[in-house]
Design a protein around this motif. Structure first.
Motif, PDB file in Angstrom:
ATOM      1  N   ASN A  27       0.822  -1.217   0.000  1.00 21.91           N
ATOM      2  CA  ASN A  27       0.000   0.000   0.000  1.00 21.91           C
ATOM      3  C   ASN A  27       0.855   1.266   0.000  1.00 21.91           C
ATOM      4  N   SER A  28       0.275   2.316  -0.523  1.00 20.61           N
ATOM      5  CA  SER A  28       0.963   3.611  -0.538  1.00 20.61           C
ATOM      6  C   SER A  28      -0.067   4.706  -0.778  1.00 20.61           C
ATOM      7  N   THR A  29       0.128   5.829  -0.130  1.00 20.46           N
ATOM      8  CA  THR A  29      -0.638   7.045  -0.475  1.00 20.46           C
ATOM      9  C   THR A  29       0.310   8.041  -1.125  1.00 20.46           C
ATOM     10  N   ARG A  30       1.350   8.436  -0.390  1.00 14.22           N
ATOM     11  CA  ARG A  30       2.224   9.518  -0.816  1.00 14.22           C
ATOM     12  C   ARG A  30       3.067   9.156  -2.032  1.00 14.22           C
ATOM     13  N   THR A  31       3.793   8.036  -1.959  1.00 17.18           N
ATOM     14  CA  THR A  31       4.802   7.747  -2.986  1.00 17.18           C
ATOM     15  C   THR A  31       4.140   7.508  -4.349  1.00 17.18           C
ATOM     16  N   ARG A  44       7.180  -0.834  -5.838  1.00 15.62           N
ATOM     17  CA  ARG A  44       7.301  -1.093  -4.396  1.00 15.62           C
ATOM     18  C   ARG A  44       6.975  -2.561  -4.174  1.00 15.62           C
ATOM     19  N   HIS A  50      14.373   3.013   0.663  1.00 12.38           N
ATOM     20  CA  HIS A  50      13.292   3.833   0.099  1.00 12.38           C
ATOM     21  C   HIS A  50      13.977   5.113  -0.390  1.00 12.38           C
ATOM     22  N   PRO A  81       8.024  10.577   7.638  1.00 11.70           N
ATOM     23  CA  PRO A  81       7.739  10.176   6.253  1.00 11.70           C
ATOM     24  C   PRO A  81       6.260   9.912   5.991  1.00 11.70           C
ATOM     25  N   GLY A  82       5.474   9.697   7.083  1.00  9.52           N
ATOM     26  CA  GLY A  82       4.073   9.321   6.920  1.00  9.52           C
ATOM     27  C   GLY A  82       3.974   7.854   6.518  1.00  9.52           C
ATOM     28  N   PRO A  83       2.827   7.241   6.738  1.00 16.95           N
ATOM     29  CA  PRO A  83       1.684   7.785   7.461  1.00 16.95           C
ATOM     30  C   PRO A  83       1.977   7.850   8.962  1.00 16.95           C
ATOM     31  N   GLN A 100      12.245   8.615  -0.716  1.00 13.73           N
ATOM     32  CA  GLN A 100      11.893   9.228   0.570  1.00 13.73           C
ATOM     33  C   GLN A 100      13.108   9.939   1.160  1.00 13.73           C
TER      34      GLN A 100
HETATM   35  N1   CP Z   1       6.399   7.740   3.091  1.00 18.19           N
HETATM   36  C1   CP Z   1       5.786   6.813   2.351  1.00 18.19           C
HETATM   37  O1   CP Z   1       6.413   5.978   1.697  1.00 18.19           O
HETATM   38  O2   CP Z   1       4.415   6.910   2.333  1.00 18.19           O
HETATM   39  P1   CP Z   1       3.441   5.965   1.522  1.00 18.19           P
HETATM   40  O3   CP Z   1       3.559   4.579   2.106  1.00 18.19           O
HETATM   41  O4   CP Z   1       2.072   6.562   1.712  1.00 18.19           O
HETATM   42  O5   CP Z   1       3.876   5.959   0.077  1.00 18.19           O
END
Ligand code: CP
Length: 313
Positions: A56-60, A109, A137, A264-266, A140
């Motif tokens: 899963n990912s939101t940002r990347t 990823r 990563h 880095p989130g989340p 990041q």
């Molecule tokens: N920082 C980071 O990799 O966030 P995501 O998992 O939302 O991509």
């Protein structure tokens, strides 16, 4: 060495400092593009990129897609959960199929360390590692370094504390590799069960007390507690973890007055970071997200062959 000469971006470890400088420098005009009303340049018209995320990912994922769109590349996301991977198609066949569609670059990823490296060796597409297991990563770390350099005006010689689950963190590893190339004093801090042995071989000092670790630091990078990995019992409970290691306002008094907070989130608010710190004036967490788009634009531009004059327009 020029970064553009590399086929792939798989980790920070193998990059030379001058290559990191090239990427960070290229991200500066990219950030200017993001601030425009019309955030689109024709630089990568005719180029095609695909994101493939087995985790899963939101940002990347979203920021890579947006970065590609701002530069006019054709962007596609392979939704692994609804793809033929679920029918048993192998990784190799999936990659070959994607390659034969004519993509120039793949962003991957995967939960297994080394998977993007394996893919990179077996495809003519350029590959960017968007996180492989607990290994690296790189994008990041690049956006973290960009954020620090933007705020502090330099990277050289800064004191940086990385707080939390170092053992499972690809973000920590990539940051350590990157910051060490600039002579930063990198400290890691967390419960002893979440700090792998041999940190000193990476040029890093391990701390188990938050107060000691934060003494005089310029930057605190707070890592997510990876709840999904806690079934083994690395610490007794989340409450105990937050009692000892959640970053709170009072901890910041130990650091430099202008300390900068990264995550880095989340985020797990109330577990590894208090809302007061996350939303406080020293936090650069929101800026990191914007910088993530700029860094990814820079990488796409450098790896898919943009023309410099089109960026300046
Ligand atoms: N920082 C980071 O990799 O966030 P995501 O998992 O939302 O991509």
């Amino acid at each position: 060495m020029k970064f553009e000469q590399r086929k792939d971006l798989l980790g920070i470890k193998e990059l030379q400092r001058e290559e990191i400088d090239q990427i960070l420098d290229t991200a500066v005009p990219m950030k200017d593009i993001i601030k425009r009303d019309i955030k689109k340049v024709p630089t990568l018209r005719g180029k095609a990129m695909v994101t493939i995320f087995y985790e899963n990912s939101t940002r990347t994922r979203t920021s890579f897609e947006l970065a590609g769109k701002y530069l006019s590349a054709d962007t596609t996301n392979l939704a692994v959960s609804t793809s033929s991977v679920q029918k048993g198609e192998s990784l190799k066949d999936t990659i070959r199929t994607i390659e034969m569609m004519g993509f120039d670059l793949m962003i991957m990823r995967h939960s297994m360390t080394g998977t993007p490296h394996y893919v990179a060796r077996n495809t003519s597409m350029r590959v960017i590692n968007a996180g492989d297991g607990a290994n690296e990563h790189p994008t990041q770390a690049l956006l973290d370094m960009y954020s620090i350099r933007e705020k502090k005006g330099r990277l050289d010689g800064l004191k940086v504390a990385i707080l939390g689950d170092i053992l499972h963190s690809r973000v920590a590893r990539s940051n350590i590799y990157g910051l060490s190339k600039y002579g930063c004093e990198v400290r890691v801090v967390g419960p002893s069960t979440l700090i792998p042995p041999g940190m000193e071989k990476m040029g890093v000092k391990a701390y188990y007390s938050l107060d000691e670790a934060l003494n005089g630091v310029d930057v605190i990078n707070v890592l997510r507690v990876q709840r999904e990995r806690q079934e083994i019992g690395y610490f007794p409970s989340l409450d105990e973890y937050s009692d000892l290691y959640m970053l709170r306002t009072e901890h910041l008094l130990r650091a430099k007055d202008d300390v900068m907070i990264l995550h880095p989130g989340p985020m797990n608010r109330g577990v590894e970071i208090s809302s007061e710190v996350a939303d406080g004036i020293q936090s650069a967490i929101n800026e990191q997200v914007t910088n993530g788009v700029a860094i990814r634009m820079a990488l796409l531009y450098m790896m898919m062959g943009g023309a410099k004059d089109e960026i300046a327009n």
